[in-house]
Design a protein around this motif. Structure first.
Motif, PDB file in Angstrom:
ATOM      1  N   MET A 179       0.830  -1.208   0.000  1.00 52.95           N
ATOM      2  CA  MET A 179       0.000   0.000   0.000  1.00 52.95           C
ATOM      3  C   MET A 179       0.864   1.257   0.000  1.00 52.95           C
ATOM      4  N   LEU A 180       1.963   1.228   0.753  1.00 60.53           N
ATOM      5  CA  LEU A 180       2.836   2.394   0.806  1.00 60.53           C
ATOM      6  C   LEU A 180       3.521   2.623  -0.537  1.00 60.53           C
ATOM      7  N   ALA A 181       4.028   1.546  -1.147  1.00 59.65           N
ATOM      8  CA  ALA A 181       4.749   1.685  -2.417  1.00 59.65           C
ATOM      9  C   ALA A 181       3.852   2.197  -3.529  1.00 59.65           C
ATOM     10  N   ASN A 182       2.552   1.936  -3.431  1.00 57.69           N
ATOM     11  CA  ASN A 182       1.625   2.351  -4.479  1.00 57.69           C
ATOM     12  C   ASN A 182       0.811   3.584  -4.113  1.00 57.69           C
ATOM     13  N   ALA A 183       1.005   4.109  -2.913  1.00 60.72           N
ATOM     14  CA  ALA A 183       0.328   5.347  -2.531  1.00 60.72           C
ATOM     15  C   ALA A 183       0.937   6.521  -3.287  1.00 60.72           C
ATOM     16  N   PRO A 184       0.149   7.495  -3.700  1.00 62.24           N
ATOM     17  CA  PRO A 184       0.672   8.613  -4.498  1.00 62.24           C
ATOM     18  C   PRO A 184       1.716   9.426  -3.734  1.00 62.24           C
ATOM     19  N   ASP A 185       2.863   9.610  -4.354  1.00 64.33           N
ATOM     20  CA  ASP A 185       3.910  10.506  -3.848  1.00 64.33           C
ATOM     21  C   ASP A 185       4.404  10.145  -2.456  1.00 64.33           C
ATOM     22  N   ALA A 186       4.343   8.882  -2.098  1.00 68.74           N
ATOM     23  CA  ALA A 186       4.855   8.449  -0.800  1.00 68.74           C
ATOM     24  C   ALA A 186       6.133   7.647  -1.007  1.00 68.74           C
ATOM     25  N   PRO A 187       7.182   7.904  -0.234  1.00 70.92           N
ATOM     26  CA  PRO A 187       8.433   7.160  -0.408  1.00 70.92           C
ATOM     27  C   PRO A 187       8.326   5.759   0.184  1.00 70.92           C
ATOM     28  N   GLY A 188       8.363   4.760  -0.660  1.00 67.40           N
ATOM     29  CA  GLY A 188       8.276   3.386  -0.186  1.00 67.40           C
ATOM     30  C   GLY A 188       8.950   2.437  -1.160  1.00 67.40           C
ATOM     31  N   ASN A 189       9.446   1.324  -0.645  1.00 62.33           N
ATOM     32  CA  ASN A 189      10.120   0.326  -1.475  1.00 62.33           C
ATOM     33  C   ASN A 189       9.187  -0.836  -1.799  1.00 62.33           C
ATOM     34  N   TYR A 190       9.410  -1.444  -2.930  1.00 58.87           N
ATOM     35  CA  TYR A 190       8.727  -2.691  -3.264  1.00 58.87           C
ATOM     36  C   TYR A 190       9.481  -3.850  -2.608  1.00 58.87           C
ATOM     37  N   ASP A 191       8.750  -4.690  -1.891  1.00 57.57           N
ATOM     38  CA  ASP A 191       9.325  -5.936  -1.395  1.00 57.57           C
ATOM     39  C   ASP A 191       9.030  -7.043  -2.400  1.00 57.57           C
ATOM     40  N   ASP A 192       9.658  -8.169  -2.198  1.00 52.09           N
ATOM     41  CA  ASP A 192       9.387  -9.342  -3.032  1.00 52.09           C
ATOM     42  C   ASP A 192       9.400 -10.573  -2.139  1.00 52.09           C
ATOM     43  N   LEU A 193       8.980 -11.701  -2.677  1.00 54.05           N
ATOM     44  CA  LEU A 193       8.947 -12.954  -1.943  1.00 54.05           C
ATOM     45  C   LEU A 193       9.836 -13.981  -2.639  1.00 54.05           C
ATOM     46  N   GLU A 242       4.732  15.041   3.642  1.00 49.41           N
ATOM     47  CA  GLU A 242       5.341  13.721   3.506  1.00 49.41           C
ATOM     48  C   GLU A 242       5.225  12.928   4.800  1.00 49.41           C
ATOM     49  N   TRP A 243       5.447  13.556   5.951  1.00 44.18           N
ATOM     50  CA  TRP A 243       5.287  12.869   7.240  1.00 44.18           C
ATOM     51  C   TRP A 243       3.850  12.364   7.390  1.00 44.18           C
ATOM     52  N   SER A 244       2.900  13.146   6.874  1.00 46.27           N
ATOM     53  CA  SER A 244       1.492  12.755   6.984  1.00 46.27           C
ATOM     54  C   SER A 244       1.208  11.474   6.224  1.00 46.27           C
ATOM     55  N   LYS A 245       1.864  11.268   5.096  1.00 47.47           N
ATOM     56  CA  LYS A 245       1.647  10.044   4.319  1.00 47.47           C
ATOM     57  C   LYS A 245       2.155   8.824   5.086  1.00 47.47           C
ATOM     58  N   ILE A 246       3.356   8.935   5.656  1.00 49.62           N
ATOM     59  CA  ILE A 246       3.938   7.806   6.378  1.00 49.62           C
ATOM     60  C   ILE A 246       3.125   7.479   7.627  1.00 49.62           C
ATOM     61  N   PHE A 247       2.878   8.488   8.461  1.00 49.60           N
ATOM     62  CA  PHE A 247       2.175   8.225   9.708  1.00 49.60           C
ATOM     63  C   PHE A 247       0.686   8.000   9.482  1.00 49.60           C
ATOM     64  N   GLY A 248       0.140   8.559   8.396  1.00 48.92           N
ATOM     65  CA  GLY A 248      -1.247   8.281   8.072  1.00 48.92           C
ATOM     66  C   GLY A 248      -1.462   6.818   7.759  1.00 48.92           C
ATOM     67  N   LEU A 249      -0.597   6.230   6.910  1.00 49.82           N
ATOM     68  CA  LEU A 249      -0.748   4.813   6.581  1.00 49.82           C
ATOM     69  C   LEU A 249      -0.386   3.935   7.772  1.00 49.82           C
ATOM     70  N   GLN A 296      -6.803  10.690   1.170  1.00 51.96           N
ATOM     71  CA  GLN A 296      -6.291  10.201  -0.111  1.00 51.96           C
ATOM     72  C   GLN A 296      -5.902   8.731  -0.025  1.00 51.96           C
ATOM     73  N   LEU A 297      -5.308   8.314   1.094  1.00 54.29           N
ATOM     74  CA  LEU A 297      -4.960   6.906   1.272  1.00 54.29           C
ATOM     75  C   LEU A 297      -6.204   6.031   1.260  1.00 54.29           C
ATOM     76  N   LEU A 298      -7.275   6.504   1.904  1.00 54.39           N
ATOM     77  CA  LEU A 298      -8.533   5.750   1.899  1.00 54.39           C
ATOM     78  C   LEU A 298      -9.099   5.627   0.493  1.00 54.39           C
ATOM     79  N   ASN A 299      -8.862   6.653  -0.323  1.00 53.50           N
ATOM     80  CA  ASN A 299      -9.419   6.658  -1.680  1.00 53.50           C
ATOM     81  C   ASN A 299      -8.535   5.936  -2.698  1.00 53.50           C
ATOM     82  N   THR A 300      -7.318   5.594  -2.305  1.00 53.31           N
ATOM     83  CA  THR A 300      -6.394   4.998  -3.276  1.00 53.31           C
ATOM     84  C   THR A 300      -5.997   3.572  -2.897  1.00 53.31           C
ATOM     85  N   THR A 301      -5.154   3.405  -1.860  1.00 54.05           N
ATOM     86  CA  THR A 301      -4.615   2.070  -1.587  1.00 54.05           C
ATOM     87  C   THR A 301      -5.157   1.419  -0.322  1.00 54.05           C
TER      88      THR A 301
END
Length: 637
Positions: free
Chosen positions: A34-48, A173-180, A253-258
């Motif tokens: 959800m973080l990696a696909n949220a708009p304009d939020a810094p996040g990494n893609y993990d893999d399995l 930007e802090w709002s995106k991280i702590f919001g999610l 925005q997080l509720l409306n997107t990811t």
């Protein structure tokens, strides 16, 4: 977890020489997705991956952590630039030994925490911050300066806190991280439980601190009805009304997107099929948490102008200070056209002010509000009749010359320390009127940022010019004594073209141009050493037909440029010709041609009528190329 290293000559996916593999808490990948696909939020893609490994060689699924806030990831996010990274670790309290006696070896689990630890002002000595905040990269710099600046602000309260926050952190930007983090109900993190699992990045572009997600190993763990805003000093910032609307706006925005069941249902099933775990309970949590979050955000209401009850009014001021209301979904507002974005001053979570410049007579002021995805979410308009007489800056201040892509530095300039061609950028403005013009308050609001302070260049006499520059030392070295410098702007002119807007002291755009390096704009101004010179102040700036390339390399800052007949010839991809004729005002001209330069009659190809303004005309020509040459000339009638 495991740290896996690869040979330097055979990095993983061509770039990584190490990875972190984590075998437990596989469900964290749901939040990371959800973080990696949220708009304009810094996040990494993990893999399995499937990992046969100790203990006892048991095979299992493992999560691959990419980046982990390292330099490769940071440079990918910020145009190849790296910044300092810190990690919050708080103060751990060992509570058990291997023997149970005080003399035994301390063991890591169970462990306690000194809960009162927080981001707080501990003075200027870096030693006071090392124990709780670790430097994760560039340790040789040993630089705690930006973290100390952040900590000092976190120790403030009230208006002092509100005014100093923007200088040290990006609240959006802090709002995106702590919001999610809050929506996902993550435990064992700063602001809800233990004071750790938070990263910080000093953003390379402006030195402000960003928050980085770090170790959300206990997701969907808190009550779905828990408050959106946590505790500790960060809550002081998010509870200030002007910043609460930023925080709540990002949660919306997080509720409306990811963060919603509709989006995550597919991914929960996908990741569950790979890990062999069931994430159906996570989806149930998301549904319940969404209901609770929306109730905490409050009821929406329309965007509106409330000045004079929303009714028309008169004023003798050149500025109308409008007030209004807007819900948390309002992210940006445009005045008139969608590209003319204005900055609202939010007085609290719901109420805004906006100074709008007026012209004499009736002003139709229309505002459109957009959410964070760019969708219009409301609008309102009001009519204001202004009774004052004139506005000199609006009427007479104009953009005259643009050096957006300077020539490379010479050897002499490099020896003097000027190695960047962009440092020689400049923009020239001119007084096109017949009386002196005060400059104080005029401003560039797009392309670059600059406000004339009225000190270095208090006013311009009729016809006089001044420049604002990228670097005053570089400009003075290349153009010694040639032009008066009014100041240094922030930002840089885009070499491929962009909007450049000049506004008066009241914020009204008075001159604008979207220059470019193609589509009819002079090619020699794109790194060839020439500038763009405006032909006429009587015609709009936003047309390539009103700009010529300077006759001399370097342009003509501070000097009224000569406008002489000029003919430039280019060949299009389809072998047709594109003739660009610069025509001075007041005289008619002819475009003539003949196949040989030394003989034959000149034939009139085009008659070009006289005009009161200098201009550019594009004269396309199609040739059969039956001859090896073709010659053109401009002749004044």
């Amino acid at each position: 977890s495991f740290s896996l290293r690869f040979p330097a000559d055979h990095p993983y996916r061509g770039i990584r020489t190490s990875l972190i593999l984590r075998r437990r808490d596989l469900g964290e990948i749901i939040c990371r997705h959800m973080l990696a696909n949220a708009p304009d939020a810094p996040g990494n893609y993990d893999d399995l991956a499937f990992l046969p490994s100790p203990p006892l060689g048991s095979p299992s699924v493992t999560r691959i952590l990419f980046g982990n806030d390292d330099d490769i990831w940071i440079k990918s996010q910020y145009d190849g630039s790296s910044g300092q990274v810190y990690k919050m670790e708080g103060i751990r309290e060992f509570s058990t030994t291997d023997t149970g006696s005080p003399e035994g070896y301390k063991v890591a689990i169970p462990i306690g925490w000194i809960q009162p630890f927080d981001l707080i002002n501990q003075g200027d000595d870096p030693e006071q911050y090392r124990w709780t905040t670790l430097i994760s990269n560039h340790r040789d710099r040993d630089d705690y300066s930006r973290y100390i600046a952040l900590s000092k602000v976190f120790g403030m309260t009230g208006t002092n806190l509100q005014n100093n926050v923007p200088a040290v952190m990006d609240v959006d930007e802090w709002s995106k991280i702590f919001g999610l983090q809050s929506l996902c109900g993550v435990a064992d993190v700063y602001t809800v439980e233990n004071p750790h699992n938070l990263g910080y990045l000093v953003r390379p572009t402006d030195g402000r601190m960003l928050a980085l997600q770090n170790d959300w190993s206990f997701p969907f763990n808190r009550d779905t009805a828990s408050p959106l805003i946590g505790i500790q000093n960060l809550s002081k910032i998010f509870n200030l009304p002007v910043y609460r609307r930023v925080y709540y706006g990002n949660v919306l925005q997080l509720l409306n997107t990811t963060f919603n069941r509709s989006y995550m249902a597919r991914w929960a099933q996908h990741y569950g099929s790979l890990t062999g775990e069931s994430y159906g309970t996570y989806l149930d949590y998301i549904s319940s948490r969404t209901t609770s979050a929306k109730s905490q955000l409050g009821k929406s209401f329309p965007f509106e102008i409330t000045s004079n009850g929303g009714l028309s009014f008169d004023t003798n001021s050149p500025v109308a200070l409008l007030t209004g209301k807007g819900w948390i979904d309002v992210f940006r507002v445009s005045l008139g056209s969608s590209s003319n974005v204005v900055e609202l001053s939010w007085l609290n979570q719901d109420t805004w002010q906006l100074p709008v410049a007026l012209t004499p007579g009736t002003n139709e002021i229309a505002l459109t509000a957009y959410d964070r995805s760019g969708t219009a979410v409301g609008g309102d308009s009001i009519q204001v009749r202004a009774t004052f007489a004139d506005r000199p800056q609006f009427d007479n201040l104009r953009i005259a010359e643009i050096m957006y892509h300077p020539a490379d530095p010479t050897e002499e300039e490099r020896a003097a320390g000027f190695n960047d061609a962009d440092s020689f950028e400049f923009i020239e403005v001119a007084n096109s009127g017949t009386a002196p013009l005060a400059l104080k308050g005029a401003q560039f609001v797009s392309g670059v940022r600059f406000i004339f302070d009225g000190v270095l260049a208090p006013q311009l006499e009729a016809g006089q010019r001044t420049v604002v520059v990228k670097s005053a030392p570089a400009f003075a070295f290349r153009y010694p004594g040639l032009a008066r410098i009014a100041g240094v702007y922030t930002g840089s002119l885009d070499n491929s073209g962009e909007w450049l807007r000049l506004a008066d002291a009241f914020g009204t755009v008075i001159d604008e141009v979207r220059y470019g390096d193609s589509a009819g704009w002079p090619e020699s101004a794109d790194g060839g050493g020439n500038s763009l010179e405006r032909l006429s102040f009587r015609t709009p700036a936003n047309s390539s037909l009103n700009w010529q390339s300077s006759a001399t390399s370097g342009g003509s800052p501070g000097i009224i440029s000569d406008i002489n007949p000029r003919l430039e010839i280019g060949v299009n991809a389809d072998a047709s010709l594109n003739l660009r004729a610069t025509l001075p005002a007041g005289r008619a001209h002819q475009l003539q041609s003949r196949p040989r330069l030394d003989s034959g009659a000149w034939t009139v190809v085009r008659s070009l009528s006289a005009s009161e303004n200098a201009r550019i005309e594009h004269l396309p020509e199609t040739l059969s190329f039956t001859s090896q040459s073709h010659f053109y000339r401009l002749v004044a009638e």
